[in-house]
Design an enzyme around this catalytic site. Structure first.
Site, PDB file in Angstrom:
ATOM      1  N   ARG E 102       0.822  -1.216   0.000  1.00  0.00           N
ATOM      2  CA  ARG E 102       0.000   0.000   0.000  1.00  0.00           C
ATOM      3  C   ARG E 102       0.857   1.267   0.000  1.00  0.00           C
ATOM      4  O   ARG E 102       0.581   2.222  -0.742  1.00  0.00           O
ATOM      5  CB  ARG E 102      -0.928  -0.007   1.228  1.00  0.00           C
ATOM      6  CG  ARG E 102      -1.990   1.066   1.269  1.00  0.00           C
ATOM      7  CD  ARG E 102      -3.110   0.870   0.275  1.00  0.00           C
ATOM      8  NE  ARG E 102      -2.895   1.565  -0.960  1.00  0.00           N
ATOM      9  CZ  ARG E 102      -3.178   1.080  -2.151  1.00  0.00           C
ATOM     10  NH1 ARG E 102      -3.695  -0.113  -2.296  1.00  0.00           N
ATOM     11  NH2 ARG E 102      -2.920   1.779  -3.237  1.00  0.00           N
ATOM     12  N   LYS E 137       2.608  24.774  -3.964  1.00  0.00           N
ATOM     13  CA  LYS E 137       1.302  24.235  -3.558  1.00  0.00           C
ATOM     14  C   LYS E 137       1.332  22.701  -3.605  1.00  0.00           C
ATOM     15  O   LYS E 137       0.583  22.064  -4.345  1.00  0.00           O
ATOM     16  CB  LYS E 137       0.209  24.803  -4.458  1.00  0.00           C
ATOM     17  CG  LYS E 137       0.060  26.316  -4.298  1.00  0.00           C
ATOM     18  CD  LYS E 137      -1.004  26.918  -5.199  1.00  0.00           C
ATOM     19  CE  LYS E 137      -1.063  28.443  -4.992  1.00  0.00           C
ATOM     20  NZ  LYS E 137      -2.033  29.091  -5.876  1.00  0.00           N
ATOM     21  N   LYS E 169       5.249  38.787  -3.008  1.00  0.00           N
ATOM     22  CA  LYS E 169       3.855  38.711  -3.440  1.00  0.00           C
ATOM     23  C   LYS E 169       3.050  39.877  -2.870  1.00  0.00           C
ATOM     24  O   LYS E 169       3.586  40.722  -2.139  1.00  0.00           O
ATOM     25  CB  LYS E 169       3.265  37.371  -3.012  1.00  0.00           C
ATOM     26  CG  LYS E 169       4.141  36.184  -3.438  1.00  0.00           C
ATOM     27  CD  LYS E 169       3.526  34.858  -3.108  1.00  0.00           C
ATOM     28  CE  LYS E 169       2.452  34.520  -4.129  1.00  0.00           C
ATOM     29  NZ  LYS E 169       1.993  33.121  -3.984  1.00  0.00           N
ATOM     30  N   GLU E 199       5.746  39.669  -7.900  1.00  0.00           N
ATOM     31  CA  GLU E 199       4.421  39.463  -8.497  1.00  0.00           C
ATOM     32  C   GLU E 199       3.763  40.828  -8.689  1.00  0.00           C
ATOM     33  O   GLU E 199       3.641  41.587  -7.730  1.00  0.00           O
ATOM     34  CB  GLU E 199       3.612  38.590  -7.526  1.00  0.00           C
ATOM     35  CG  GLU E 199       2.228  38.248  -7.964  1.00  0.00           C
ATOM     36  CD  GLU E 199       1.476  37.481  -6.868  1.00  0.00           C
ATOM     37  OE1 GLU E 199       1.783  36.294  -6.653  1.00  0.00           O
ATOM     38  OE2 GLU E 199       0.613  38.087  -6.194  1.00  0.00           O
ATOM     39  N   ASP E 220       0.395  38.589 -12.713  1.00  0.00           N
ATOM     40  CA  ASP E 220      -0.683  37.897 -12.023  1.00  0.00           C
ATOM     41  C   ASP E 220      -2.043  38.400 -12.485  1.00  0.00           C
ATOM     42  O   ASP E 220      -2.322  39.604 -12.431  1.00  0.00           O
ATOM     43  CB  ASP E 220      -0.518  38.124 -10.510  1.00  0.00           C
ATOM     44  CG  ASP E 220      -1.475  37.246  -9.724  1.00  0.00           C
ATOM     45  OD1 ASP E 220      -1.574  36.045 -10.035  1.00  0.00           O
ATOM     46  OD2 ASP E 220      -2.118  37.775  -8.790  1.00  0.00           O
TER      47      ASP E 220
END
Lengths: 284, 284, 284, 284, 284, 284
Positions: E102, E137, E169, E199, E220
């Site tokens: 597994r 992410k 950012k 960004e 962005d």
């Protein structure tokens, strides 16, 4: 060995490991039946007569699970308890009380069992100069708890581990080729702050050890007459320790001939636990 | 619980921790007296009669210190031994033999003590359908070793920990507000692969537990007549377990009335060790 | 402190941590420019004269990255090297050679720097009974490596850490309320295998320490005349240690008055490294 | 690299490891002589002139042992101190003060030593555009502390480790088969956020590196004239770094020809400590 | 990121943790039904079409449980597979095959799922200069596996984590008080080997970022016309990246206007697994 | 599986590991642009419709970085959210907000994605007695988070891992030599608190399993008619589970024939995330 720094550095990691042994994902029963956020209290009660040791470890289990946990203690480490005594009340999140119960008791019962056993043995030495020692025959990953419990019961600690004391035993002597050779090697190698202890089995080995400058002589498996002779030969030139399975009768005999220390592995490896229980949980 | 994967994943880290407990920097005595690179052999000898358990753990201690270590075993886990029996010969770097000795024996002696004790208790149940169970009253960080030792002695394991079994005890019932409520909560919360076990103290609680669909009923602290009545009431609708401090006489009585399991905490918390020794080191 | 058990138990975890400090995901440069699976050799060359210490630690870095790595050594720990000497050839997966290079050198250069410095200081004591000691003024998480390097350079180790030796210093005496009180407390508390060492700043404290039964006296910050008087007062009743920043001139003077040990923190806290280099990588 | 998150995630585990290196079971001396629960204060005093770095690490040692510990600081990281200056007063459980002392000082002295050394070197570059860089020649498991200390002393950090920067050195070029090949491989493999740095030993290699698009050129072991020529050839198309053992005279010369960065391994591998002391413990 | 050093240092600890997540004491089913010591083989079969990634991680799971395990591979990372394909045969202790199944599949299926998804997205960029990037992410404690899988599928890696790249950012700009201020602060603080990425949400911010010297500009949430204008303004002075949820149509459009990189979080956070299976266990 | 004890013992170590994955030395960008000691707030906003799960894990990320962090929640686990909803406001040290953002979102988005997916599947079973189950097909080192998310979405948990449940599958049956043999072996070996589950592929195996006393039967890959027949044969003597890739249409069909549980690996291995965002950082 029971103060806050030792607990933080050397006990907490082991206590956390023990908690994870018992809770690999979650405590299903408790999380099912106890509402989140409920506060509770529970009593710690003695079911047997003995000496308590490990109350701060017991407390630490709950604190590690719940920072708001508190333990009101009615006895202290070293106190005698009898069946039915209320020893403490634990106040915490109710789930903490149930999830921590077994681990907390497993520590406290074992430590108190050792203290109780130690005190029973040590009382035969009261009034003599002879002291009762523990050994390294401890349960793996329990040494720091078990050695502390011995002191609570009135015993004394021998070296903590292989890194902080010299003890030359039969197999070392075999490997070194003789008592003298082994002691010489130890003196050359070990930091000067270490005392040199040698285990001897007969008077010939004893004399060799004394000449080679042993600080401590362990008299192993000698009958009482030989041991008496050994003590006379040593004549204060080394500290004396006697080991082996000693009955109560033998304890007094050994103390009588003036040996400094008697070491006893059974204190840590074969003490039964002291039976304790957590009862009367109430949700506040 | 004693095969290679469990050892690698769940025993080795604990064995290594135990070795580090005993060797925080180095084994000064051994490094002083034994020449680097010398090969040795030493005998594992029994000093007491009993059942051996933990030989592969014993072996693992030496292997973790020295990949070339090997153990020739003359007995297997579960075998009876008597004083003086040669159980095994360990062949390894001579320093490994001396440095690993105490940790290896601390595991093996404790595990064999538990197996020996378990067998003594279990033999009173031979010829009955009743089986002897252990509990979670194990020594912290020793559960995997102690539960295995119980099976070697002829006992059976109860749940491993709080995450893998439901056992609703008095304090849980207090918190839930009743037997029925506690069982309902457990059924709603726990994965369906879990059986629900409930501890009951009287026949009223027993009936409530049966109605609520408990899979296992633990009969706690009942006298023999009440227990007999309880077994009759249950009539096979649930597995039955009886716990508490049971004497040998009581064991037979309980088996006689047909309880399925008797659990006994003393197997793991109060077994004395089996006395073993490593002797006759020879440098090859 | 440099044999295989100590390395496995107490050095390997630190070496692995150091490797992870340097490789948090991968060695991008090496993985970009070196083809997977290529085998290589590289030379370890001295760029400076000094004493080598830590070759097995150096080797261990590569072995931990690649089980097939091998190091052919042309010198041993304790040997003198001069600029340009070929000390060893490392044979391993070529990526291992490049990824391990810095960590291996960081250990070896620092350990060799300490051995070189220690030898320079220790040679002033040749022909006297006085021995050079290290202290606990080591770099955090480097103690086991640095204390070993001191012995390679001809120095001796003081206690390893706070758990395995008693050393009562000025702040302890302040806390205890006096020399006598501190020694009495230590004798009552510490395992009997521990020697008691006390730091004294004047002859009054010295006499108090001797009377209280100190095993070792550290003479702190005394001028030579006072120290001579101190040695006379002690008269062999305790081992003597002298500490503080000692110049070479002072070293001989102290040895001349017969102090047993001189401890020097600079060996471990302020030795410059020995400059070494890995050169001539060839893909096989 | 010295704020609270870095400390929690990446410094605390190392500090705790260092404390366990020094306290494997308990601090015997302190636990013997200092009464449990007594509160104390102690002074941190400079014994040498230099630059302080690491005060929050110093403080963290005590906080990790005792949550109530506090440090009143009279100086900040980067401040100059002179012998006798009172730098801080630590207030904590008295045992914490004594048990934490050595580890706290071992960090602070080493970090301050590096800051002091760095400042001495960096001041030769004042008034120029050239900046002083550290390297990866740090003490194992000390990088995060040592690189921070460099910045306190006025230096700048090069890449942190092998995973977060590309630096193609002689052995990489050997393995890749040439400067051009190595740079091409790095560009193809490495994340585009990485700059490509290449170490060159002569003008031929330099031109190859420039053509292949290196972002940073490290000029290794060139004499001043060659380096001047190299800077002219580069003409701002790449950042320039110069490495190697640089004397003070050479520093100014290199700055004079307009190299952007000079890297210096000695900052972290060979700085002597700054001598500091904890004195005047008082029990409150 | 898939070679042996990275696996040993940075993948093995995570794989072991995953195995312990699945085996907290022992694999009861396997230990009950498979005889100890039996050798087995099992097939790895594809049940779905896709790209394979992670075969050496798959193999490592078995090797960590059993040193004698071997995997005969019929495909390599990056190969396309279709339903029913035999991908590999694993040969090992039979218990290892069942206990490791597994965890091995959980890694391999997820990594192959990511590679398959990445390839589907990346193929829309074939023939353009635009490259597909991953993000941070990723699934917690899976980054090293997931970023590798992206490269197998034909994608490229952005920075690995917060320590090895600068990406300013919106929230950073808020905190710094403006684009210019943020870039200036980053240039002053970060090691010079780091590129500065910013960004920007509109052309005003873009111009500010360019003037302040950003190395990489992330555009962005701009529409295609604005983005085209942005690329014109930048005119090669910075690398360009575009992020956000991009459909296939949009991918081509963005590639058409010449953006250098398109980053896509979904590659690692929302790829379905590739369905694989282990079948046909035979005991040898 | 989401209360404070589980978080402390079994989630915190994984969360900390994930944070260290993202911050191997420091968060350079944040430390560069955000002034030390500034306090901030930031909004957690939904960008997609779905079910929220993991808010206390999200909160824990910030608390582990900053003890003073607090999260004001406007929704709870299990609540539906729609694009633009303000879910929570986090108040903490401003650096904590930025450094923790990605890790906190990576957990919350994945857990919410699983809850959202689970709810979509589970709603097809509303009004039937059939329940939706998860499997062990979880992401490595995410099981405790993912299994909790399944329950938030309205699903139920199967066994947690290999140690706490018996599930005999095709490969086990191969190894044991038959269904009957495998069940007998499991009953003999496993603790009696475990239920025995067997996977069967046809009615012959089913009957064998029933006779051997299986507690749970998993019907694998049968068509609906066969499954109906299987349910009839079982007739309540065992719990029934059906597995495999089930479409929505199939779900209703299976529920219609009265199977107790349907297990679905996709819940944990192939759910896309729920898109969430942290916006509007303000320095207080």
């Amino acid at each position: 060995m029971n103060e806050s720094i030792t607990k933080k550095l050397n006990m907490d990691p082991l206590i956390l490991l023990a908690l994870k042994e018992d809770v690999t994902s979650e405590d299903i029963t408790t999380n099912a039946v106890v509402k989140e956020g409920s506060r509770g209290q529970v009593d710690l009660i003695s079911k047997e007569a003995g000496i308590i040791a490990g109350l701060t470890v017991y407390q630490r289990v709950f604190e590690l699970l719940d920072e708001t946990a508190s333990v009101e203690k009615y006895v202290n480490d070293g106190d005698s308890v009898k069946p039915g005594d209320l020893l403490a009340v634990v106040d915490a999140d109710a789930r903490t009380l149930l999830t921590g119960e077994r681990t907390a008791l497993n520590y406290l019962q074992r430590m108190s069992g050792i203290a109780t056993h130690t005190q029973k043995v040590a009382k035969h030495l009261i009034g003599t100069k002879t002291k009762l020692l523990d050994t390294r025959k401890t349960t793996p990953n329990m040494r720091i708890f078990e050695k502390y419990a011995v002191t609570v019961g009135g015993g004394y600690n021998h070296r903590y581990n292989l890194s902080d004391g010299i003890l030359i035993k039969d197999n070392h002597i075999n490997a070194a080729g003789g008592v003298k050779e082994a002691i010489a090697a130890a003196k050359a190698y070990a930091p000067f702050v270490r005392k040199i202890e040698v285990e001897v089995e007969n008077l010939g080995m004893l004399k060799e050890a004394l000449e080679a400058g042993a600080d401590i002589i362990m008299l192993d498996n000698m009958n009482t007459n030989t041991m008496k002779e050994a003590i006379n030969i040593i004549a204060g030139r080394a500290v004396t320790e006697c080991s082996g399975n000693v009955t109560e009768a033998r304890l007094k005999e050994l103390a009588g001939i003036g040996v400094d220390f008697i070491s006893c592995g059974a204190l840590t490896h074969s003490s039964p636990i002291l039976d304790l229980s957590m009862k009367n949980l109430r949700i506040l």
